[in-house]
Scaffold this motif. Structure first.
Motif, PDB file in Angstrom:
ATOM      1  N   VAL A 100     -88.888   6.307 -70.614  1.00  0.00           N
ATOM      2  CA  VAL A 100     -90.016   6.450 -71.529  1.00  0.00           C
ATOM      3  C   VAL A 100     -89.537   6.748 -72.944  1.00  0.00           C
ATOM      4  CG1 VAL A 100     -91.997   7.882 -72.076  1.00  0.00           C
ATOM      5  CG2 VAL A 100     -91.597   7.166 -69.736  1.00  0.00           C
ATOM      6  N   GLY A 142     -95.284  10.004 -75.556  1.00  0.00           N
ATOM      7  CA  GLY A 142     -96.571  10.204 -74.896  1.00  0.00           C
ATOM      8  C   GLY A 142     -97.444   8.963 -74.876  1.00  0.00           C
ATOM      9  N   THR A 191     -97.592   6.926 -71.527  1.00  0.00           N
ATOM     10  CA  THR A 191     -98.546   7.455 -70.548  1.00  0.00           C
ATOM     11  C   THR A 191     -99.974   7.155 -70.988  1.00  0.00           C
ATOM     12  OG1 THR A 191     -96.994   9.239 -70.063  1.00  0.00           O
ATOM     13  CG2 THR A 191     -99.253   9.526 -69.324  1.00  0.00           C
ATOM     14  N   HIS A 192    -100.245   7.311 -72.280  1.00  0.00           N
ATOM     15  CA  HIS A 192    -101.606   7.112 -72.776  1.00  0.00           C
ATOM     16  C   HIS A 192    -102.106   5.692 -72.574  1.00  0.00           C
ATOM     17  CE1 HIS A 192    -104.750   6.635 -75.947  1.00  0.00           C
ATOM     18  NE2 HIS A 192    -105.117   7.798 -75.467  1.00  0.00           N
ATOM     19  N   GLY A 208    -100.352   4.662 -68.474  1.00  0.00           N
ATOM     20  CA  GLY A 208    -100.458   5.587 -67.343  1.00  0.00           C
ATOM     21  C   GLY A 208     -99.156   5.784 -66.588  1.00  0.00           C
ATOM     22  N   GLY A 209     -98.049   5.373 -67.197  1.00  0.00           N
ATOM     23  CA  GLY A 209     -96.764   5.567 -66.535  1.00  0.00           C
ATOM     24  C   GLY A 209     -95.809   4.438 -66.830  1.00  0.00           C
ATOM     25  N   ARG A 233     -96.109   1.092 -64.568  1.00  0.00           N
ATOM     26  CA  ARG A 233     -97.141   0.136 -64.968  1.00  0.00           C
ATOM     27  C   ARG A 233     -96.713  -0.662 -66.195  1.00  0.00           C
ATOM     28  NH1 ARG A 233    -102.085   2.446 -63.592  1.00  0.00           N
ATOM     29  NH2 ARG A 233    -101.037   4.438 -63.434  1.00  0.00           N
TER      30      ARG A 233
END
Lengths: 191, 191
Positions: free
Chosen positions: A32, A44, A47-48, A51-52, A55
């Motif tokens: 990430v 961040g 994730t926003h 979602g990971g 994905r």
DNA sequence: GTGGTTGTTGCACGAGCGTATAACAAGGGC
DNA sequence: GCCCTTGTTATACGCTCGTGCAACAACCAC
């Protein structure tokens, strides 16, 4: 801080950054933090928007596969009218940029290694290859291959092109793109 | 605690455990702790015997590649005297156990993904494939293929077998091992 | 039996990982 | 101009990673 962007634009940026990271650092480097840094945004955001990481990689897979398909289709379009030339263009496109690219191989290997346990990506892979074979069967039909022989011919040609592409990217020097085209042409002639 | 063992025996155990982990968990799961647990020893042993995970994976690569080579050679030996049958046995062995095994594919993909930056493993890979092609050229010579055509034929056959093996393991169901053998037989007949 | 070589363990350390969360800020509707 | 939605950041938490190190114990030489 990055300027506020439309969700689809930001998603596209993150996908592009992921493809870049996968190509340069491999699957191990697709974290990430690294991806976010490559896109110039904060971790961040992955994730926003997705979602990971998993994905995001799946979305990147679909995007890269679509672009490969487009490149192949473009080769067919510019080949002209002759069915034989169109088939040859579709097959030979795998041995020229932007497909015969070590970076793309790195991306593909990363996908394979990440797909080991992911049902979503295995389905995506099966879908992509089925599309490749289906397009090939149509082109084989246009050059006059009997319907009952098209399937096995497409299976063989897909495998041959894949194997040649793999070795061409993995160890260039053993044979050239011209060699690969000649091998494929020989196979087509035999069908 | 594990009983004290001879260095070569312990090394062999760790290599076997690494192959098991690579097959079941992929490259991502091949950590020192997981491998050591699979071998029933302490994580520190990996560093002690191999000086690092990278070296252990390289050793595992060499071991797996050697075993694949042995399996192919064994198929040739049991095939008998006929050059044609020996060639067919060498090629078809890739579509039967123990080579046509999703676990082996997982191992190979893990190697590829880990080889991205490792010069030692890239060299190992090139050496292994060169050996496969060289053996194939000898078998092709024995069935009467002209010397100047052997190299390209070996390149094509290697790629074809590789591609078929890849798809056979990745998405079984699209075609069968018998289909793969038929495709290869057709290619051989054309050469 | 005794000493030394060395296979083996358990732990500590710093680093990087994915993700949740709260604070911040940019832009659109009114 | 104000508010509210929402894109964005920074931080914190718990985890796993690879590796170095000191202590332990098994086996061999003598």
């Amino acid at each position: 801080m990055s300027k506020r962007a439309a969700p689809e634009a930001r998603r596209a940026e993150l996908i592009a950054a992921t493809a870049r990271v996968l190509a340069t650092r491999g699957a191990a480097g697709a974290s990430v933090r690294v991806i976010a840094a490559a896109a110039g945004v904060s971790p961040g955001l992955v994730t926003h928007h997705f979602g990971g990481v998993e994905r995001l990689v799946e979305a990147t897979y679909d995007h890269v596969a679509a672009r490969v398909g487009e490149a192949l289709e473009a080769a067919v379009t510019t080949a002209g009218e002759s069915p034989r030339e169109r088939l040859a263009a579709y097959l030979d496109a795998s041995f020229a940029p932007p497909i015969a690219d070590p970076a793309l191989l790195a991306t593909w290997i990363a996908f394979w290694s990440l797909a080991q346990g992911g049902a979503a990506m295995q389905a995506s892979h099966a879908h992509h290859y089925a599309g490749y074979r289906a397009r090939l069967e149509v082109l084989l039909g246009e050059v006059g291959v009997a319907a009952e022989r098209r399937h096995l011919a497409a299976v063989g040609l897909t495998a041959l092109v894949d194997g040649l592409w793999l070795e061409l990217c993995l160890s260039p020097g053993v044979f050239t793109a011209a060699d690969a085209r000649a091998v494929v042409a020989g196979y087509v002639a035999a069908v």
